[in-house]
Structure formats: C-alpha cells, structure tokens
Design a protein around this motif. Sequence first.
Motif, PDB file in Angstrom:
ATOM      1  N   GLY A 373       0.798  -1.229   0.000  1.00 50.65           N
ATOM      2  CA  GLY A 373       0.000   0.000   0.000  1.00 50.65           C
ATOM      3  C   GLY A 373       0.821   1.264   0.000  1.00 50.65           C
ATOM      4  N   LYS A 374       2.088   1.187  -0.393  1.00 54.43           N
ATOM      5  CA  LYS A 374       2.973   2.357  -0.339  1.00 54.43           C
ATOM      6  C   LYS A 374       2.524   3.439  -1.327  1.00 54.43           C
ATOM      7  CE  LYS A 374       6.589  -0.098  -1.361  1.00 54.43           C
ATOM      8  NZ  LYS A 374       5.950  -1.417  -1.523  1.00 54.43           N
ATOM      9  N   THR A 375       2.294   3.067  -2.567  1.00 50.13           N
ATOM     10  CA  THR A 375       1.882   4.047  -3.582  1.00 50.13           C
ATOM     11  C   THR A 375       0.509   4.604  -3.257  1.00 50.13           C
ATOM     12  OG1 THR A 375       3.235   3.009  -5.294  1.00 50.13           O
ATOM     13  CG2 THR A 375       1.395   4.363  -6.029  1.00 50.13           C
ATOM     14  N   THR A 376      -0.391   3.759  -2.790  1.00 56.42           N
ATOM     15  CA  THR A 376      -1.720   4.238  -2.409  1.00 56.42           C
ATOM     16  C   THR A 376      -1.619   5.263  -1.289  1.00 56.42           C
ATOM     17  OG1 THR A 376      -2.687   2.107  -3.026  1.00 56.42           O
ATOM     18  CG2 THR A 376      -3.990   3.525  -1.582  1.00 56.42           C
ATOM     19  N   LEU A 377      -0.734   5.014  -0.340  1.00 59.77           N
ATOM     20  CA  LEU A 377      -0.545   5.951   0.767  1.00 59.77           C
ATOM     21  C   LEU A 377      -0.128   7.322   0.247  1.00 59.77           C
ATOM     22  CD1 LEU A 377       1.140   5.209   4.149  1.00 59.77           C
ATOM     23  CD2 LEU A 377       1.797   7.237   2.886  1.00 59.77           C
ATOM     24  N   LEU A 378       0.843   7.347  -0.684  1.00 56.65           N
ATOM     25  CA  LEU A 378       1.277   8.628  -1.235  1.00 56.65           C
ATOM     26  C   LEU A 378       0.174   9.309  -2.039  1.00 56.65           C
ATOM     27  CD1 LEU A 378       4.172   8.299  -0.217  1.00 56.65           C
ATOM     28  CD2 LEU A 378       4.960   8.878  -2.527  1.00 56.65           C
TER      29      LEU A 378
END
Length: 577
Positions: A373-378
């Motif tokens: 979920g790293k890209t979603t977080l950004l």
Amino acid sequence: MLIRLLRTHLRPYRRPLAAVVALQFVGTMASLYLPSLNADIIDLGVARGDTGYIVRTGGWMLVVSLVQIVCAVAAVYLGARTAAAFGRDVRAAVFAHVNRFSAREVARFGAPSLITRNTNDVQQVQVLVLMSAIALVAAPIMSVGGVVMALREDVGLSWLMLVSVPVLAAGLGLVIRRMVPGFRLMQTRIDTVNRVLREQITGIRVVRAFVREPYETARFAAANADLTATALRTGRLGALIFPVVMLVLNVSSVAVLWFGARRVGAGAIEVGALTAFLQYLMQILMAVMMATFMLMMVPRATVCAERVVEVLDTDSSVVPPAQPVTDLPPRAELELRDVRFQYPGAAEPVLRNVSFRVAPGTTTAVVGGTGAGKTTLLSLIPRLVDVTSGAVLVDGVDVRDLAPDELWRRIGLVPQRPYLFSGTVASNLRLGNPDATDAELWAALEVAQARDFVEAMPEGLDAPIAQGGTNVSGGQRQRLAIARALVRRPEIYLFDDSFSALDLGTDARLRAALRPVTTDAAVVTVAQRVSTIVDADQIVVLEGGAVVGVGRHAELLDDCPTYAEIVASQQTTGVAA
C-alpha cells in the motif's frame, strides 16, 4: 440523453439555429413553388404558344431558383458552423470534467474509452446536429407543403400518396430498427480496438522483449475483425435502404404516369399538372427519405450521447470542499491520522489505521513488500484518491478542507512512473512553475543530477522531448521528473520510488544534493533499496496495509522483524550493497 445533451450545449446557439430554420423554410418554400411554375409554362405557355408568358414565367423560375440556392448555401454554412461549435463545446466540457476525476473514475472508464467518447462519440452527435440543421427542418416542410401543392394540382391522384408514403416509411423503419443494436455494439468494439492499440504502442518494448509480436498482432487482428464484422452487419442492413427507396420511388412514378395518363386522356387533368403532381410526389418521398436518414443517425447518436453524458454525470470521488481553506500559513507539516482506504467492492482495505507525522525539515521513508500500500498511501496526500476513513492533514488542515490549488501548490510529487509531455526539456520543467527562469531550471537540473546530459543535448533546455519521454532513458526520465518537482519549490516532497532507475552513485549524489534544498520541507519517499534510506529521520514499515514499525534504521533492525527481514533479503541478494 441525446435531447439533454443537445439542449444543454446548443442553448448558446439559439440565434444561429433560428436563422438556419428561417433559411430552410424560405428555401424549401421556393423549391415547392417551382413545379407549379413549370406546370404553368406547359399548360398556359406551350399549349397556347404564348412565348412571352413562357419567358416571364421562366424568369420567375430563375429568381426562385436563385433564392433557393442562396438559402441552401447560407443554411449549410450556418449549420456547419453551429455543429462545429457544438462539438468543440462538448469536447471541452468532457475534457474539463475528466480532469476533475480521481484515479478511481479514470480506472473505471479506462483511458481508451475516455478518448473514444471525447472524439468519435462527440463526432457522431456533431454530425447529427449538422444533418438536423440541413435536413430535419426541410423534411417536414417539404412533406406537408408537397401534399398541399399536390392536392392543388389533382385530388384524384391523392390516393397514390396515401399508399407510397406509408410503404416507404414502414420499409425504412423496419431496416433502421434492426440497425440500432449494431450501432451500440460498434461503439464498444471501437473502444476495444483503441484499448488494444494503446496497450501495444505503450508497451512496445515489453512486447519485443518477450517476442510477443505475433501474439499481439493476432490480438489486434481479433479486435479489428470483431469491429469489422459488426460494421459489415450494420452496413448490410444500411445497404437495404437505397433499394427500398428506389423501389418505392420508381413504382410510385410508374403509378402516377399510368393512372395520370388515363386522367389526362379523360380531360380531368392537364399534362403540366400531371408533371407537377409527379414532382411533388417525388419531393414528398425524398422528404420522407431524408427524415428516415435522420432517424437512422439518431440511434447511433443516441448511443454516443449516452456514453458522453455518462462521463459528464459521473461525479469525482474527490469532492472539492464547500468552504475551502485558502489562507493557511506555510509550516511544511504532514500528518496521517488513523488512515484507512478501501477500493469499492474490495474485500479488504488497502490501508488500515495508518498514523505517522512528518515534521518540517525531516525525511520519512516508507518501505514494505509488494502490495503493502505504499503508492496508495502517497496518492492520499495530494488527493488523487480520498481516504475511506481517518484524515490526512497538511499544515494542520484536513486535505479535504483545503482548496485544491492551495493543496497542490504545497506538494511536489514525483510518481512511480514519471511521465514527460511532448515538448522540450524547459516546457516539462516549467510544469512545476510556469514563471521559472532558465537559471532556476539549470539549478534544479543540477540538484537532480540531470544537468550533464541536458547540456550534452545540442539544444540544451530547448531539446525536444517525445510524448511520455520515450526519447530519453528511464534514469534520465526520473531525474527530469525530480527536477520538475524541485522547480516548484514545494513545502512537501513526495518521491514514489523515484530513484529506482538510478545507479547507487547517482542516487547518493542526488540525495546529498537534495538535503540543502529540502532543509525546511517535509519529505516522504517510498523506497525499495534500504541502503538509500538508512539515514532517514523516520522509517515507516508497512505490511498488509498496516504500520508494523516506525523509527530509525538501527531501531527497526532490533524492534521490527519485517524490516529486519527486508534488510536481510537485500543484503543476501546484494541490493543493499
């Protein structure tokens, strides 16, 4: 949907449309007057040998014909301008509305479908507007006027109209009714062809790398064949229209001459009147044919209008605030508070209960496995998508309450897949700040470790960039995207794995050059290589969408098994070296 789209976007053009209607009325009435004048020449001029009457009436016919020509040309000109302006306005409205979509809506429609809707679909409706301006007004006037004028010539032959017109209308109606599903399916097939073509062009390197040209060629051929088959089926039905029209026209002409000749022989009608009646019957049938052609275009235009209106009626899931906050002192502070995000229809959330704070002048790294979920977080920070629950705060204010321009002004985002637009190096960098000077662009390029290769280009800042940046390498594309964010001088920098295409030496030099530039800014960076973020002020470890560790590198090695496992795996494979 079609009526709604026309009513909304044709409202500013009521006067030109009124002028078209008036011109069509005058021109059609003039055309209806010509057969009567021709009948008078035959019955009153030729029959009596009155040359003067023939010349005078012929002169009036020339004047009426000139009026008809002028009105027709002016109506087509105004109608074409109005239709073109209508298409321009609808395309602009769709483009502006799509620009407000979040990533969720764009993914729902798909880029190929959105392109088709804003080009081909709008074009179909535009053609309908043009044909309506040219033919739709004239057809009913010609039909009604033709009936009246024909009855003036001879009532005894009127029964032929009662037979010919319904037969023609019924025959064409049956054909058109079967064409409607084909039109609807054709637009879907066009979407598919556009999607396959776009995928193949965009992924040409992958296709060639895996030697998949034959497969992709076959895939496009299948989509193209489906479209062709659908178009042929619809076209075959459309091809029946002309035979039906010509059959009814020819049979009607023969019937008029056959029964009219008997009435002429009986003295019930003059030859000129019979000629005029035949011309009026042809005009009536041609008007019915024009109206039928319009009806044939309406189903396809209706399908296209439904697709366009579907886009215009789709509200973005990222809703602008009703009372946006615009006066906000810059503090370069970012906080995620109990953030949860779940895609519609998904069984599990992508992110859940994520909380951390990024203070001004500090760097926070986000690490985790694939799908953590790293890209979603950004994406939540600049509101590319909105949180399902919780809050993202910039300088103490929920991003959902900030004016969009105010939010985006404070953020510099370098996405995971950096995209460059067709133009020049300078035009791409000035997307971050249109007023940036050349000196500021060179300074940003130097920090991003891109100055050397830009200076090596013959045109320098004016060097051309192809669409998507395909004429530069992946590493150069990443560095130009980083320079673009630096030109903006934002309060918050978001780097979504933006150094992955750089070698370790360039990566180290770039990060060292970034430190003095981002001294007062909040920096969030998603990274895969642990060696590049060991000096981060804070490392957030994600696993399965949840935070399993927050701290510095040394702390997490002792306290966070997930982070220790990531470090160990990279050391084993040599990634962290």
